[in-house]
Design a protein around this motif. Structure first.
Motif, PDB file in Angstrom:
ATOM      1  N   LYS A 177       5.294  65.652  49.203  1.00  0.00           N
ATOM      2  CA  LYS A 177       4.795  66.867  49.858  1.00  0.00           C
ATOM      3  C   LYS A 177       4.451  66.554  51.313  1.00  0.00           C
ATOM      4  N   GLY A 178       4.536  67.564  52.176  1.00  0.00           N
ATOM      5  CA  GLY A 178       4.140  67.379  53.571  1.00  0.00           C
ATOM      6  C   GLY A 178       5.213  66.716  54.419  1.00  0.00           C
ATOM      7  N   GLY A 179       6.468  66.746  53.933  1.00  0.00           N
ATOM      8  CA  GLY A 179       7.562  66.202  54.739  1.00  0.00           C
ATOM      9  C   GLY A 179       7.537  64.692  54.850  1.00  0.00           C
ATOM     10  N   THR A 180       6.913  64.048  53.877  1.00  0.00           N
ATOM     11  CA  THR A 180       6.853  62.581  53.903  1.00  0.00           C
ATOM     12  C   THR A 180       7.882  62.002  52.954  1.00  0.00           C
ATOM     13  N   ILE A 181       8.489  60.905  53.380  1.00  0.00           N
ATOM     14  CA  ILE A 181       9.465  60.235  52.517  1.00  0.00           C
ATOM     15  C   ILE A 181       8.880  58.908  52.056  1.00  0.00           C
ATOM     16  N   ASP A 182       9.026  58.619  50.778  1.00  0.00           N
ATOM     17  CA  ASP A 182       8.712  57.274  50.297  1.00  0.00           C
ATOM     18  C   ASP A 182      10.001  56.478  50.448  1.00  0.00           C
ATOM     19  N   ALA A 183      10.080  55.759  51.574  1.00  0.00           N
ATOM     20  CA  ALA A 183      11.330  55.063  51.901  1.00  0.00           C
ATOM     21  C   ALA A 183      11.683  54.000  50.873  1.00  0.00           C
ATOM     22  N   THR A 184      10.694  53.540  50.113  1.00  0.00           N
ATOM     23  CA  THR A 184      11.000  52.504  49.119  1.00  0.00           C
ATOM     24  C   THR A 184      11.713  53.097  47.889  1.00  0.00           C
ATOM     25  N   ARG A 185      11.697  54.430  47.756  1.00  0.00           N
ATOM     26  CA  ARG A 185      12.395  55.085  46.638  1.00  0.00           C
ATOM     27  C   ARG A 185      13.717  55.725  47.079  1.00  0.00           C
ATOM     28  N   CYS A 186      13.871  55.943  48.398  1.00  0.00           N
ATOM     29  CA  CYS A 186      15.049  56.668  48.904  1.00  0.00           C
ATOM     30  C   CYS A 186      16.334  55.922  48.519  1.00  0.00           C
ATOM     31  N   ILE A 187      17.272  56.633  47.900  1.00  0.00           N
ATOM     32  CA  ILE A 187      18.506  55.992  47.427  1.00  0.00           C
ATOM     33  C   ILE A 187      19.275  55.368  48.596  1.00  0.00           C
ATOM     34  N   SER A 188      19.260  56.033  49.721  1.00  0.00           N
ATOM     35  CA  SER A 188      19.969  55.485  50.879  1.00  0.00           C
ATOM     36  C   SER A 188      19.408  54.098  51.220  1.00  0.00           C
ATOM     37  N   GLY A 189      18.082  53.997  51.251  1.00  0.00           N
ATOM     38  CA  GLY A 189      17.449  52.706  51.535  1.00  0.00           C
ATOM     39  C   GLY A 189      17.757  51.679  50.455  1.00  0.00           C
TER      40      GLY A 189
END
Ligand code: SF4
Length: 367
Positions: free
Chosen positions: A196-208
């Motif tokens: 929520k709030g336009g935040t990305i958990d980069a450790t979960r992002c498939i691209s990462g």
């Protein structure tokens, strides 16, 4: 001055240009510290937050920034090819770092006919927060997926900018909520990385995850499906990209579909020759090979069981780790015999992995 620069940009084929005189980004400190403390940063981000907060760390006399966006993905449809590995559409054609940098250098070169100035051309490789710079320059507004969305080209845009010591009068763009009630990307993200709030958990992002060399948790691997590089899901579902994705095109995106058996067997020289010009290959052959093993497991390509087994003799612990897991996914009964037989000959890291796999598959009743 802005009109002259915008005219030059148009002549050399730059579709989107904007200007900002915000060079001090210390207002982002609290946000960046909180992201770091909450473990949401990607490993590819600069860890020293101070370096990220001032454009003058890169160009000491910086007074203004000229930002550009280069659209891509016109008419792109995600491949439905069964049994193939997939590259993100951003990897299509020449590496955008080179392409955008060339445009920035041409822009600076032509501008020298009119102005005397110092500059630094930046594309994704400085510690600065590129998206915030480009947002201030009016290139686009943040979507809930944290990407910048341009009103004409959506979020399929590659960003770059010239830091300059020119005094340019700028009207800096303010943040605008352009998503309103839409939450499609949040619901569609395969690994629930959009918070929520336009935040990305980069450790979960498939691209990462397709780019990391760190250990990928077992329960994330299934969500990576058959991605060899990148993901694209949050962009493909975004209504703001409909226009660009529905455009007619003569581009042939088939090059983004990879034969997984070939990828397992590819030599360093072949990889270099075939893929080194693509942005997606920057982490090297073994990361793609690791992702090929994950894809083979997720697609249940049982016919490649022996090819995967051959990778148990690979000298890389990373490849062996995922090969053992892939075998268990393909045929856990057959694979568990192999794991048991090889256990004594493996190093401690791989031994731990083998024990974990045998336990997990035993506990889940899959053996
Ligand atoms: Fe915003 Fe919806 Fe696009 Fe997500 S999918 S970025 S919420 S418009």
């Amino acid at each position: 001055m802005k009109n002259i620069i915008a005219d030059i940009a148009k002549k050399i084929g730059i579709d989107v240009i904007g200007f900002t005189d915000v060079v001090d980004y210390s207002y982002l400190q609290e946000l960046l510290v909180s992201r770091k403390n909450n473990g949401l940063n990607s490993e590819f981000e600069e860890q020293n937050i101070k370096k990220r907060l001032d454009a003058r760390n890169i160009l000491p006399g910086c007074k203004s920034i000229i930002a550009i966006a280069v659209p891509y993905a016109e008419g792109y449809k995600k491949s439905q090819a069964p049994n193939k590995g997939l590259l993100s559409v951003v990897s299509y054609k020449e590496d955008y770092h080179r392409n955008v940098k060339k445009l920035l250098e041409s822009l600076a070169f032509e501008m020298k006919n009119f102005f005397s100035f110092e500059y630094a051309a930046c594309v994704d490789t400085t510690p600065l927060v590129d998206r915030e710079i480009c947002k201030n320059a009016g290139i686009g507004h943040y979507g809930k997926n944290s990407l910048l969305i341009n009103e004409n080209f959506g979020s399929f845009i590659n960003l770059g900018y010239l830091l300059t010591d020119l005094e340019i009068k700028c009207v800096n763009s303010q943040s605008v909520d352009i998503c309103n009630d839409c939450t499609i990307c949040i619901k569609s993200c395969p690994n629930s990385a959009i918070l929520k709030g336009g935040t990305i958990d980069a450790t979960r992002c498939i691209s990462g995850l397709t780019q990391t060399k760190k250990y990928i948790p077992l329960d994330y691997r299934k969500n990576m499906k058959n991605q060899i590089y990148g993901c694209d899901v949050c962009q493909l579902v975004c209504p703001k990209n409909k226009k660009i994705l529905e455009k007619k095109t003569n581009e042939d995106y088939k090059i983004l579909e990879l034969n997984l058996e070939e990828l397992l067997k590819i030599s360093n020289a072949e990889f270099e020759q075939k893929y080194s010009s693509m942005s997606g290959s920057w982490r090297g052959k073994n990361v793609w090979k690791r992702n090929a093993l994950i894809s083979i497991a997720n697609l249940k390509l049982v016919s490649l069981f022996e090819d995967v087994e051959n990778e148990l003799d690979n000298t890389s612990d990373m490849i062996k780790t995922y090969a053992y897991w892939a075998l268990m996914e393909l045929d856990s009964k057959k694979a568990s015999d192999i794991l048991n037989k090889r256990y004594d000959y493996e190093n401690d890291i791989i031994k731990c992995e083998i024990l974990k796999l045998l336990e997990v598959y035993h506990d889940s009743g899959n053996m």
